[in-house]
Design an enzyme around this catalytic site. Structure first.
Site, PDB file in Angstrom:
ATOM      1  CB  SER A  28      68.159  70.352 100.816  1.00 15.51           C
ATOM      2  OG  SER A  28      66.805  70.046 100.695  1.00 15.51           O
ATOM      3  CB  SER A  30      68.577  78.623  97.083  1.00 16.53           C
ATOM      4  OG  SER A  30      67.276  79.093  97.330  1.00 16.53           O
ATOM      5  N   GLY A  82      64.466  75.346 104.813  1.00 22.86           N
ATOM      6  CA  GLY A  82      63.614  76.307 104.123  1.00 22.86           C
ATOM      7  C   GLY A  82      62.223  75.726 103.898  1.00 22.86           C
ATOM      8  CG  ASP A  84      58.959  74.499  98.193  1.00 24.09           C
ATOM      9  OD1 ASP A  84      59.968  75.076  97.762  1.00 24.09           O
ATOM     10  OD2 ASP A  84      58.915  73.269  98.386  1.00 24.09           O
ATOM     11  CE  LYS A  94      60.929  71.058 104.700  1.00 20.18           C
ATOM     12  NZ  LYS A  94      61.935  71.855 103.962  1.00 20.18           N
ATOM     13  N   GLY A  96      60.119  71.104  96.957  1.00 21.17           N
ATOM     14  CA  GLY A  96      60.418  71.655  95.629  1.00 21.17           C
ATOM     15  C   GLY A  96      61.756  71.160  95.101  1.00 21.17           C
ATOM     16  CD  GLU A 103      63.726  69.125 102.467  1.00 24.33           C
ATOM     17  OE1 GLU A 103      64.531  69.707 101.743  1.00 24.33           O
ATOM     18  OE2 GLU A 103      62.493  69.299 102.386  1.00 24.33           O
TER      19      GLU A 103
HETATM   20  C1  ABF Z   1      63.895  72.837 100.831  1.00 26.09           C
HETATM   21  O1  ABF Z   1      64.272  73.738  99.848  1.00 26.09           O
HETATM   22  C2  ABF Z   1      62.677  72.271 100.302  1.00 26.09           C
HETATM   23  O2  ABF Z   1      61.828  71.571 101.104  1.00 26.09           O
HETATM   24  C3  ABF Z   1      62.011  73.398  99.629  1.00 26.09           C
HETATM   25  O3  ABF Z   1      61.424  72.808  98.535  1.00 26.09           O
HETATM   26  C4  ABF Z   1      63.139  74.272  99.232  1.00 26.09           C
HETATM   27  C5  ABF Z   1      63.040  75.720  99.597  1.00 26.09           C
HETATM   28  O4  ABF Z   1      63.595  76.397  98.568  1.00 26.09           O
HETATM   29  P1  ABF Z   1      64.611  77.570  98.613  1.00 26.09           P
HETATM   30  O5  ABF Z   1      65.248  77.667  99.956  1.00 26.09           O
HETATM   31  O6  ABF Z   1      65.573  77.244  97.533  1.00 26.09           O
HETATM   32  O7  ABF Z   1      63.767  78.760  98.280  1.00 26.09           O
HETATM   33  O8  ABF Z   1      63.719  73.485 102.023  1.00 26.09           O
END
Ligand code: ABF
Length: 219
Positions: A28, A30, A82, A84, A94, A96, A103
């Site tokens: 999850s 952006s 993704g 952090d 991770k 955020g 996850e």
């Molecule tokens: C997920 O999205 C989370 O574990 C992590 O906090 C966040 C990464 O942020 P982004 O891709 O929005 O920069 O992976």
């Protein structure tokens, strides 16, 4: 180049690891949203996806990708997510987006964890730029916070946030993590902690960093 453009470069590069006729684990955030969009372009080549958050599930469905539950599958070939923060040992912070527990569950099902990030996520020491999220059972919030203070951190209750599992988040500030594997285990041993955002025991296998010069892949 802006951060979103770098996220898109990393997300697009992750498509090369998607094998035909498989179910893809999807995290999850952006950067993953960019990956879901890219995955839509090859949706006819895959069986579907397992999502780590309700938000990702909705986006996958919008792309016309079938969504399976974790109980439908015994193993995933890859999990794409993704982070952090990520260090040189491919260990991450991770959570955020408050989806850390799901996850971790989906990541544990995958043969390969592919982490997609932009250059801003690379750190020498985990915890140096980002507060460490902890998912906590609501009734244990204050007692867990006291334990975290005893460990040297400054926990803050993330006001107004309830996770997909009905729990709350404490973010630990001023908490540089010198021994990520040991700290991940120690935090998980506190009664009332569901999951912590250190992904060190199960770190990434492949890191794809979106840079202005293209995707840099670390295997
Ligand atoms: C997920 O999205 C989370 O574990 C992590 O906090 C966040 C990464 O942020 P982004 O891709 O929005 O920069 O992976």
């Amino acid at each position: 180049m802006d951060q979103l453009a770098m996220k898109k470069i990393a997300a697009q590069a992750a498509l090369q690891y998607v094998k035909p006729d498989t179910i893809v684990g999807v995290g999850s955030g952006s950067t993953v949203n960019c990956f879901i969009e890219a995955l839509g372009s090859i949706k006819d080549q895959i069986k579907g996806a397992v999502a780590a958050s309700k938000a990702s599930e909705e986006l996958l469905k919008k792309q016309g990708i079938e969504v399976f539950t974790t109980n439908d599958v015994s193993q995933l070939d890859i999990y794409v997510d993704g982070a952090d923060e990520i260090n040189s040992q491919k260990m991450m912070i991770k959570g955020g987006g408050a989806a850390l527990t799901r996850e971790k569950i989906v990541a544990a099902l995958a043969k390969k964890f592919i982490c997609i990030v932009d250059t801003s996520k690379q750190v020498d020491v985990l915890g140096s730029t980002f507060a460490l999220p902890i998912e906590v059972i609501p009734m244990a919030r204050s007692q867990v916070a006291r334990k975290l203070v005893a460990l040297g951190g400054s926990p803050e209750y993330r006001e107004g946030v309830i996770t997909d599992n009905g729990n709350v988040i404490l973010d630990i500030y001023n908490f540089e993590i010198m021994q990520p594997i040991e700290m991940e285990k120690e935090l998980n041993n506190i009664a009332g902690v569901v999951t912590n955002g250190i992904f060190a025991q199960r770190c990434a296998d492949i890191v794809i960093i979106g840079t202005p010069d293209g995707a840099k892949i670390i295997e």
